[in-house]
Structures are given as C-alpha cells and as structure tokens.
Write a protein that holds these residues in place. Sequence first.
Motif, PDB file in Angstrom:
ATOM      1  N   LYS A 137       0.815  -1.225   0.000  1.00 21.34           N
ATOM      2  CA  LYS A 137       0.000   0.000   0.000  1.00 21.34           C
ATOM      3  C   LYS A 137       0.845   1.270   0.000  1.00 21.34           C
ATOM      4  CE  LYS A 137      -3.991  -2.088   2.319  1.00 21.34           C
ATOM      5  NZ  LYS A 137      -4.844  -2.074   3.533  1.00 21.34           N
ATOM      6  N   GLU A 138       2.070   1.187   0.502  1.00 20.72           N
ATOM      7  CA  GLU A 138       2.931   2.358   0.609  1.00 20.72           C
ATOM      8  C   GLU A 138       3.609   2.740  -0.698  1.00 20.72           C
ATOM      9  OE1 GLU A 138       5.190   2.653   4.796  1.00 20.72           O
ATOM     10  OE2 GLU A 138       5.536   0.745   3.753  1.00 20.72           O
ATOM     11  N   VAL A 139       3.790   1.791  -1.587  1.00 22.10           N
ATOM     12  CA  VAL A 139       4.728   1.958  -2.691  1.00 22.10           C
ATOM     13  C   VAL A 139       4.430   3.165  -3.586  1.00 22.10           C
ATOM     14  CG1 VAL A 139       5.592   0.897  -4.823  1.00 22.10           C
ATOM     15  CG2 VAL A 139       5.465  -0.439  -2.723  1.00 22.10           C
ATOM     16  N   MET A 140       3.182   3.359  -3.976  1.00 18.17           N
ATOM     17  CA  MET A 140       2.875   4.459  -4.891  1.00 18.17           C
ATOM     18  C   MET A 140       3.184   5.821  -4.259  1.00 18.17           C
ATOM     19  SD  MET A 140       2.157   2.722  -7.464  1.00 18.17           S
ATOM     20  CE  MET A 140       1.801   4.076  -8.588  1.00 18.17           C
ATOM     21  N   GLU A 141       2.905   5.935  -2.973  1.00 16.18           N
ATOM     22  CA  GLU A 141       3.209   7.173  -2.255  1.00 16.18           C
ATOM     23  C   GLU A 141       4.727   7.381  -2.164  1.00 16.18           C
ATOM     24  OE1 GLU A 141       2.631   8.933   2.254  1.00 16.18           O
ATOM     25  OE2 GLU A 141       1.091   7.601   1.440  1.00 16.18           O
ATOM     26  N   VAL A 142       5.452   6.296  -1.931  1.00  8.90           N
ATOM     27  CA  VAL A 142       6.913   6.367  -1.846  1.00  8.90           C
ATOM     28  C   VAL A 142       7.506   6.788  -3.181  1.00  8.90           C
ATOM     29  CG1 VAL A 142       9.007   4.959  -1.611  1.00  8.90           C
ATOM     30  CG2 VAL A 142       7.151   4.731   0.047  1.00  8.90           C
ATOM     31  N   VAL A 143       7.001   6.222  -4.254  1.00  6.09           N
ATOM     32  CA  VAL A 143       7.488   6.593  -5.591  1.00  6.09           C
ATOM     33  C   VAL A 143       7.301   8.085  -5.830  1.00  6.09           C
ATOM     34  CG1 VAL A 143       7.058   6.322  -8.068  1.00  6.09           C
ATOM     35  CG2 VAL A 143       7.202   4.305  -6.602  1.00  6.09           C
ATOM     36  N   GLU A 144       6.163   8.593  -5.449  1.00  3.77           N
ATOM     37  CA  GLU A 144       5.903  10.025  -5.607  1.00  3.77           C
ATOM     38  C   GLU A 144       6.871  10.859  -4.762  1.00  3.77           C
ATOM     39  OE1 GLU A 144       2.269  13.244  -4.906  1.00  3.77           O
ATOM     40  OE2 GLU A 144       1.834  11.100  -4.935  1.00  3.77           O
ATOM     41  N   GLU A 145       7.114  10.415  -3.548  1.00  8.63           N
ATOM     42  CA  GLU A 145       8.004  11.149  -2.644  1.00  8.63           C
ATOM     43  C   GLU A 145       9.444  11.159  -3.154  1.00  8.63           C
ATOM     44  OE1 GLU A 145       8.972  11.303   2.167  1.00  8.63           O
ATOM     45  OE2 GLU A 145       7.422   9.960   1.378  1.00  8.63           O
ATOM     46  N   LEU A 146       9.839  10.098  -3.848  1.00  8.46           N
ATOM     47  CA  LEU A 146      11.210  10.001  -4.335  1.00  8.46           C
ATOM     48  C   LEU A 146      11.497  10.930  -5.516  1.00  8.46           C
ATOM     49  CD1 LEU A 146      11.762   6.152  -4.032  1.00  8.46           C
ATOM     50  CD2 LEU A 146      12.948   7.927  -2.738  1.00  8.46           C
ATOM     51  N   SER A 147      10.501  11.592  -6.016  1.00  6.68           N
ATOM     52  CA  SER A 147      10.707  12.517  -7.132  1.00  6.68           C
ATOM     53  C   SER A 147      11.665  13.649  -6.780  1.00  6.68           C
ATOM     54  CB  SER A 147       9.370  13.111  -7.596  1.00  6.68           C
ATOM     55  OG  SER A 147       8.794  13.897  -6.560  1.00  6.68           O
ATOM     56  N   LYS A 178       4.539  -7.875  -9.965  1.00  2.56           N
ATOM     57  CA  LYS A 178       4.475  -7.559 -11.399  1.00  2.56           C
ATOM     58  C   LYS A 178       3.373  -6.538 -11.678  1.00  2.56           C
ATOM     59  CE  LYS A 178       5.134  -7.986 -15.861  1.00  2.56           C
ATOM     60  NZ  LYS A 178       6.302  -7.332 -16.504  1.00  2.56           N
ATOM     61  N   LYS A 179       2.222  -6.714 -11.077  1.00  2.00           N
ATOM     62  CA  LYS A 179       1.118  -5.763 -11.274  1.00  2.00           C
ATOM     63  C   LYS A 179       1.500  -4.378 -10.772  1.00  2.00           C
ATOM     64  CE  LYS A 179      -2.465  -9.306 -10.690  1.00  2.00           C
ATOM     65  NZ  LYS A 179      -3.474  -9.837  -9.741  1.00  2.00           N
ATOM     66  N   LEU A 180       2.163  -4.322  -9.638  1.00  2.00           N
ATOM     67  CA  LEU A 180       2.592  -3.055  -9.059  1.00  2.00           C
ATOM     68  C   LEU A 180       3.626  -2.380  -9.961  1.00  2.00           C
ATOM     69  CD1 LEU A 180       2.168  -1.266  -6.569  1.00  2.00           C
ATOM     70  CD2 LEU A 180       3.950  -2.583  -5.408  1.00  2.00           C
ATOM     71  N   GLN A 181       4.544  -3.175 -10.469  1.00  2.00           N
ATOM     72  CA  GLN A 181       5.557  -2.633 -11.386  1.00  2.00           C
ATOM     73  C   GLN A 181       4.906  -2.033 -12.638  1.00  2.00           C
ATOM     74  OE1 GLN A 181       6.837  -5.140 -14.184  1.00  2.00           O
ATOM     75  NE2 GLN A 181       8.102  -3.559 -15.120  1.00  2.00           N
ATOM     76  N   GLU A 182       3.946  -2.736 -13.196  1.00  2.00           N
ATOM     77  CA  GLU A 182       3.265  -2.242 -14.397  1.00  2.00           C
ATOM     78  C   GLU A 182       2.513  -0.943 -14.118  1.00  2.00           C
ATOM     79  OE1 GLU A 182       0.971  -5.692 -15.355  1.00  2.00           O
ATOM     80  OE2 GLU A 182       2.494  -6.459 -16.766  1.00  2.00           O
ATOM     81  N   LYS A 183       1.982  -0.829 -12.914  1.00  2.00           N
ATOM     82  CA  LYS A 183       1.273   0.395 -12.527  1.00  2.00           C
ATOM     83  C   LYS A 183       2.232   1.582 -12.502  1.00  2.00           C
ATOM     84  CE  LYS A 183      -1.935   2.098  -8.973  1.00  2.00           C
ATOM     85  NZ  LYS A 183      -2.623   1.760  -7.706  1.00  2.00           N
ATOM     86  N   ILE A 184       3.438   1.368 -11.993  1.00  2.00           N
ATOM     87  CA  ILE A 184       4.433   2.447 -11.948  1.00  2.00           C
ATOM     88  C   ILE A 184       4.925   2.778 -13.352  1.00  2.00           C
ATOM     89  CG2 ILE A 184       6.689   3.141 -11.047  1.00  2.00           C
ATOM     90  CD1 ILE A 184       6.111   1.215  -8.665  1.00  2.00           C
ATOM     91  N   VAL A 185       5.152   1.766 -14.162  1.00  2.00           N
ATOM     92  CA  VAL A 185       5.568   1.996 -15.557  1.00  2.00           C
ATOM     93  C   VAL A 185       4.574   2.895 -16.277  1.00  2.00           C
ATOM     94  CG1 VAL A 185       5.863   0.882 -17.801  1.00  2.00           C
ATOM     95  CG2 VAL A 185       6.936  -0.115 -15.787  1.00  2.00           C
ATOM     96  N   SER A 186       3.287   2.678 -16.022  1.00  2.00           N
ATOM     97  CA  SER A 186       2.234   3.447 -16.707  1.00  2.00           C
ATOM     98  C   SER A 186       2.279   4.938 -16.382  1.00  2.00           C
ATOM     99  CB  SER A 186       0.857   2.881 -16.364  1.00  2.00           C
ATOM    100  OG  SER A 186       0.508   3.174 -15.019  1.00  2.00           O
ATOM    101  N   LEU A 187       2.957   5.298 -15.292  1.00  2.00           N
ATOM    102  CA  LEU A 187       3.079   6.714 -14.916  1.00  2.00           C
ATOM    103  C   LEU A 187       4.089   7.446 -15.778  1.00  2.00           C
ATOM    104  CD1 LEU A 187       3.071   6.355 -11.013  1.00  2.00           C
ATOM    105  CD2 LEU A 187       1.129   6.921 -12.504  1.00  2.00           C
ATOM    106  N   ASP A 188       4.984   6.683 -16.447  1.00  2.00           N
ATOM    107  CA  ASP A 188       5.972   7.257 -17.367  1.00  2.00           C
ATOM    108  C   ASP A 188       6.833   8.322 -16.674  1.00  2.00           C
ATOM    109  OD1 ASP A 188       7.267   7.463 -19.796  1.00  2.00           O
ATOM    110  OD2 ASP A 188       5.900   8.977 -20.587  1.00  2.00           O
ATOM    111  N   LEU A 189       7.463   7.940 -15.583  1.00  2.00           N
ATOM    112  CA  LEU A 189       8.288   8.857 -14.799  1.00  2.00           C
ATOM    113  C   LEU A 189       9.761   8.696 -15.168  1.00  2.00           C
ATOM    114  CD1 LEU A 189       6.651   8.124 -11.321  1.00  2.00           C
ATOM    115  CD2 LEU A 189       6.169  10.073 -12.825  1.00  2.00           C
ATOM    116  N   ASP A 190      10.431   9.798 -15.462  1.00  2.00           N
ATOM    117  CA  ASP A 190      11.848   9.734 -15.832  1.00  2.00           C
ATOM    118  C   ASP A 190      12.698   9.165 -14.705  1.00  2.00           C
ATOM    119  OD1 ASP A 190      11.372  10.778 -18.308  1.00  2.00           O
ATOM    120  OD2 ASP A 190      11.859  12.850 -17.751  1.00  2.00           O
ATOM    121  N   TYR A 191      12.403   9.529 -13.472  1.00  2.00           N
ATOM    122  CA  TYR A 191      13.221   9.094 -12.345  1.00  2.00           C
ATOM    123  C   TYR A 191      12.831   7.707 -11.839  1.00  2.00           C
ATOM    124  CZ  TYR A 191       9.270  10.159  -9.277  1.00  2.00           C
ATOM    125  OH  TYR A 191       8.036  10.177  -8.669  1.00  2.00           O
ATOM    126  N   ALA A 192      11.730   7.182 -12.346  1.00  2.00           N
ATOM    127  CA  ALA A 192      11.266   5.861 -11.916  1.00  2.00           C
ATOM    128  C   ALA A 192      10.707   5.078 -13.104  1.00  2.00           C
ATOM    129  CB  ALA A 192      10.202   5.992 -10.822  1.00  2.00           C
TER     130      ALA A 192
END
Length: 231
Positions: A137-147, A178-192
């Motif tokens: 549950k934390e991962v998406m928020e963490v990815v955003e914070e790491l920007s 794998k599902k979580l990874q695909e969700k992050i990929v869909s955000l198209d973030l340069d740093y992630a």
Amino acid sequence: MNHIEQNVHNIEDQLKKSLDSSKRDRVDLRVVVVTKYVSIEEAEKMVSLGYKHLGENRPEGLIQKQAALQQKEIVWHYIGSLQTRKVKQIINHIDYLHSLDRMSLAEEIEKRAEKSVSCFLQVNISGEESKSGFSFKEVMEVVEELSKFEKIKIVGLMTMAPKDVEESTIRKVFSELKKLQEKIVSLDLDYAPCTELSMGMSQDYPIAIEEGATFVRIGSAFFKEIEADKT
C-alpha cells in the motif's frame, strides 16, 4: 566437469525451460550470482563461465571481491539490507542496489552518492514481520516522494517470497509485484522507469521467471556439491 560447471549446466537448462514457458528470451534475463558465502576463486570461476553480474550483501565482502576482481568487467549488485551508516562505504562502488527499503536510506544515499544510483524498491508483498521493505500500500506514495531525490533512479521493484509455502502462494507474491511494477511503468516517470523486477532466488527462481522476473539472484544452487549417485 566440476560441480560448479555441472550446476551451471543444470541451472541454464532450467532457465531456458522457464523462459520458454513464458515466451521470453535469455537476453531478457539477468542472473545475479550471489557470492556472499563463496571464495574469491569461486566468484572468479563464475566470471570465467560468462556471468558478469555479482551480488554481495555485506560491504566488507563487496570491497574484498572488488579488490580481487578489479581487472574483470563485472556489474556489481548490493542485494542485502544496507545500514544507513554503511552507505558511504559502498554506494559509489555499485551498479545496482536491490534493497532500498526505507526513506531514511534514500536520504542517506542522496547525501553520499556522487552520481545517480540504480535502485530497486524493496516491497514486502507477503507482509511478513521478519522481512523489511515498503508495504504494498505504501509503494505508490513512496514513488511520488522520491521525485525530489536527484541521485536515486528507481529501475524496478524487488521482493522475496516466503519459504516453505505452496507454489500458489509464491506465484501470488511474484504476480502482485508484477502488477505493481506495471502500474508504476504506466506513470511514465523519468526518475522511476521501473522496467525491472528483481525476484526469485535459488529455491524459487523458475517460478519468478514465469511471473516476469528480469533479474534473479542465485547463490547456493550454483555452488552446492553434487550428491553422489547412491544407487
């Protein structure tokens, strides 16, 4: 053929089977040879057999093997839990960190790194108290914070499946990552970009490959002695 060469032969056969079953090619998979419990000579043997990705889980082991194998073209992975106070010892000497498991570690990397570090976010998919890592549950928020961190590049996600459980449980852990990874990929973030999945070890790498792993971390399966035929 010695026992390491025989193990390599057996593992490569299994890798091919798992990749074929998921319609993937060998070039799509990086095998990280975990050398934390083996000698420099055994690590060098693996390099001579064509394995260029080596993984260590202690700063002392990493430094020792790098010093001994510095003439080799090796991609260095730090795969163990990294204490904040030891970041400065290794962070500028590795190619990948597989265990970014807390924000305090990210902050120390940002402070100590001289260039961008390719990191895997460690995710505790199974929710085991004995394992570190961010919760699902934390991962998406963490990815955003790491920007805001200029020295951290999230190249993928990492997890470890529980031991001594049914195959269906292991598959669920890996498929959820794998599902979580695909969700992050869909955000198209340069740093992630998060194009990679580090999952699967000696006991479960065939399942991990079938569920989409792009990095597997294999140690004991390469170095175990072959049991003599008792028949």
